[in-house]
Design an enzyme around this catalytic site. Structure first.
Site, PDB file in Angstrom:
ATOM      1  N   LYS A 181       1.029  -1.289   0.041  1.00  0.00           N
ATOM      2  CA  LYS A 181       0.008   0.065   0.142  1.00  0.00           C
ATOM      3  C   LYS A 181       0.825   1.138   0.046  1.00  0.00           C
ATOM      4  O   LYS A 181       1.963   1.218   0.729  1.00  0.00           O
ATOM      5  CB  LYS A 181      -0.938   0.216   1.229  1.00  0.00           C
ATOM      6  CG  LYS A 181      -2.132   0.947   1.096  1.00  0.00           C
ATOM      7  CD  LYS A 181      -3.202   0.341   0.448  1.00  0.00           C
ATOM      8  CE  LYS A 181      -4.407   1.219   0.054  1.00  0.00           C
ATOM      9  NZ  LYS A 181      -5.542   0.445  -0.563  1.00  0.00           N
TER      10      LYS A 181
ATOM     11  N   ASP B  88      -6.999   4.338  -4.711  1.00  0.00           N
ATOM     12  CA  ASP B  88      -7.626   4.223  -3.470  1.00  0.00           C
ATOM     13  C   ASP B  88      -8.155   5.661  -3.241  1.00  0.00           C
ATOM     14  O   ASP B  88      -8.240   6.480  -4.024  1.00  0.00           O
ATOM     15  CB  ASP B  88      -6.759   3.919  -2.371  1.00  0.00           C
ATOM     16  CG  ASP B  88      -7.288   3.623  -1.058  1.00  0.00           C
ATOM     17  OD1 ASP B  88      -7.870   2.400  -1.052  1.00  0.00           O
ATOM     18  OD2 ASP B  88      -7.184   4.266  -0.056  1.00  0.00           O
TER      19      ASP B  88
END
Ligand code: NDP
Length: 479
Positions: free
Chosen positions: A158, A198
């Site tokens: 991430k 995201d």
């Protein structure tokens, strides 16, 4: 004597004896397992001070998988869980850029490469002022298990920045993305690490990031997913997380002989996941009555329809407006500033905004309002206290790592299409997405069904996700 009794009662000693005698196999969620969890969490908290979101995500997983780990002493000996909570690599970097007034701005960039046991690191990039190391690590940790659940060969990662795209011009966003990618490109690649979108990173940002990657590396590869349709993106990727969420929720509802038809649905957020969750829920016959953003929520008692949703798409994706503008267009709806939508009576709740957006009081309101199914579109939107309320009241409740995995699964399909230089039809991608969500649901049933028949989706998802990664780590030795 006092010293001896201290040793005997210490967790370490108890654990040591149990482990050597292989006693754990015979004890279910016993003192040994509880000691393991307590000792493990104490060490995680000491090694990662102040990272409360990371602690929360780790605790949820370790509580589910500890009985499995303690039943297989080689996993204890090889310290598999201890290795899983230590990122393989963390990159933190300066992102300098110039705003439209000619002023120098400095943000912080992150990429957490958590676990590559089953494939290249894969996970989104978040641009939001709240981004910090704890949030990046929690998301990368969750991603590892989620990616494993999809059954596709993707490790967990991430990234992101504390950059706030809200209120910035396109030119500012482009300059920021170019500066961010100038550093990040050294650490990623189609077989190394494949980022995606995201919060705060949609089609526009992926375009700028990909453009700079291609320029610096002089290669056109599938290094980012969520690309535009005309340059390597998969059909259905924008829809995938929201649609996949509804496919998963359909499976949950089916365990109780229910469907979306005629149900009232409360959704939080109004971004990518919320928009397509609303669209699919509506098309499956539900009445979607709420949407939100970080300033408040709208309640439309008549429910959204295709025209209203088209307004929301245009408002959020092109005008980059706020959800309160919905009530100016549709005055039968009401706007509730600084509130979350969970007090609105509903059958199904789909949290699609951010982490910890359903706290204990919100969960109590949902239960009181008749909600019987909560399927998470966001990552970790429910606090541990809220989850306890859902589960103790017998609600159908699924954690994001299971129910929102459709996004990354379709990113995995985008990677396959890029490698094969092919582009599949929407129907092909959608059929794959539906199959993957159904398979994830089956894995949750396999590992999460309790003796009384209640499906603990948290336990099911965590154990199913863990086993595959753990086995790969065992096979690959101490790396
Ligand atoms: P977007 O940026 O498109 O939308 C995010 C939405 O959540 C916006 O409406 C935003 O409102 C709202 N929001 C953000 N922060 C807060 C906050 N602190 N309080 C209340 N509302 C907030 O992001 P996505 O739709 O892509 O992501 C939503 C969630 O889904 C995230 O948790 C993400 O990690 C998760 N997810 C996303 C996937 C994807 O494919 N995009 C895949 C899997 C999970 P505002 O405009 O005011 O900021």
């Amino acid at each position: 004597m006092q010293f001896l009794s201290q040793i005997l009662s210490s967790n370490k000693f108890f654990n040591y004896v149990c482990k050597r005698l292989n006693l754990a196999v015979y004890l279910t969620m016993d003192k040994f397992t509880q000691n393991y969890i307590d000792g493990f969490m104490a060490s995680v908290i000491a090694r990662n001070p102040g990272e409360k979101e990371f602690h929360q995500a780790v605790r949820e997983v370790v509580e589910s998988v500890a009985p499995y780990i303690t039943a297989y002493p080689h996993l204890l000996d090889l310290k598999i869980m201890e290795r899983m909570v230590e990122p393989e690599r963390v990159i933190i970097f300066r992102v300098p850029w110039m705003d439209d007034r000619g002023e120098v701005q400095i943000n912080r960039g992150f990429r957490v490469q958590m676990n590559s046991a089953i494939g290249p690191y894969k996970g989104g990039i978040r641009f939001h002022p709240s981004v910090n190391l704890s949030i990046m690590k929690f998301l990368a940790f969750e991603q590892t298990f989620k990616n494993s659940l999809t059954t596709l060969p993707m490790g967990g990662g991430k990234g992101g920045s504390d950059f706030n795209p809200k209120g910035k011009s396109d030119a500012e966003v482009m300059r920021f993305c170019q500066s961010f990618m100038t550093e990040l490109q050294r650490h990623i690649g189609p077989d190394t690490d494949v980022p995606a979108g995201d919060i705060g990173v949609g089609g526009r940002e992926i375009g700028y990031l990909f453009g700079q990657y291609k320029r610096l590396r002089d290669e056109f590869t599938g290094t980012l997913t969520g690309k535009g349709q005309g340059w390597g993106g998969s059909r259905m990727r924008p829809e995938a997380t929201g649609y996949g969420l509804c496919y998963f929720a359909e499976q949950m509802l089916a365990t109780r002989g229910e469907t979306f038809q005629g149900k009232t649905v409360a959704i939080s957020g109004s971004g990518n996941v919320a928009q397509y969750a609303a669209q699919k829920a509506m098309r499956l016959g539900a009445k979607v009555v709420t949407l939100s953003d970080s300033n408040g929520y709208i309640h439309d008692p008549e429910g959204l329809d295709e025209e209203k949703l088209a307004f929301v798409f245009e408002l959020k994706n092109f005008r980059r407006g706020r959800i309160k503008e919905y009530v100016e267009q549709y005055p039968q709806a009401t706007y509730h500033p600084d509130e979350r939508p969970w007090g609105v009576p509903c059958d199904i709740a789909l949290p699609c905004a951010t982490q910890n957006e359903i706290e204990k009081e919100d969960a109590e309101k949902l239960v009181a309002g008749g909600c019987f199914c909560v399927a998470e579109g966001a990552n970790m939107p429910s606090t541990p206290e809220a989850i306890r309320i859902f589960q103790s009241n017998g609600l159908l409740y699924s954690p994001g790592k299971a129910s929102n995995a459709g996004g990354v699964a379709t990113s995995g399909l985008e990677m396959s299409q890029n490698s094969m230089r092919q582009k599949w039809t929407s129907e092909e991608v959608d059929a794959n997405l539906r199959r993957i969500m159904t398979d994830i649901h089956s894995a949750c049933l396999k590992y999460g069904t309790e003796e009384n028949g209640y499906v603990n989706y948290v336990k099911g998802a965590n154990i199913a996700g863990f086993i595959k990664v753990a086995n790969a780590m065992v096979d690959q030795g101490l790396v």
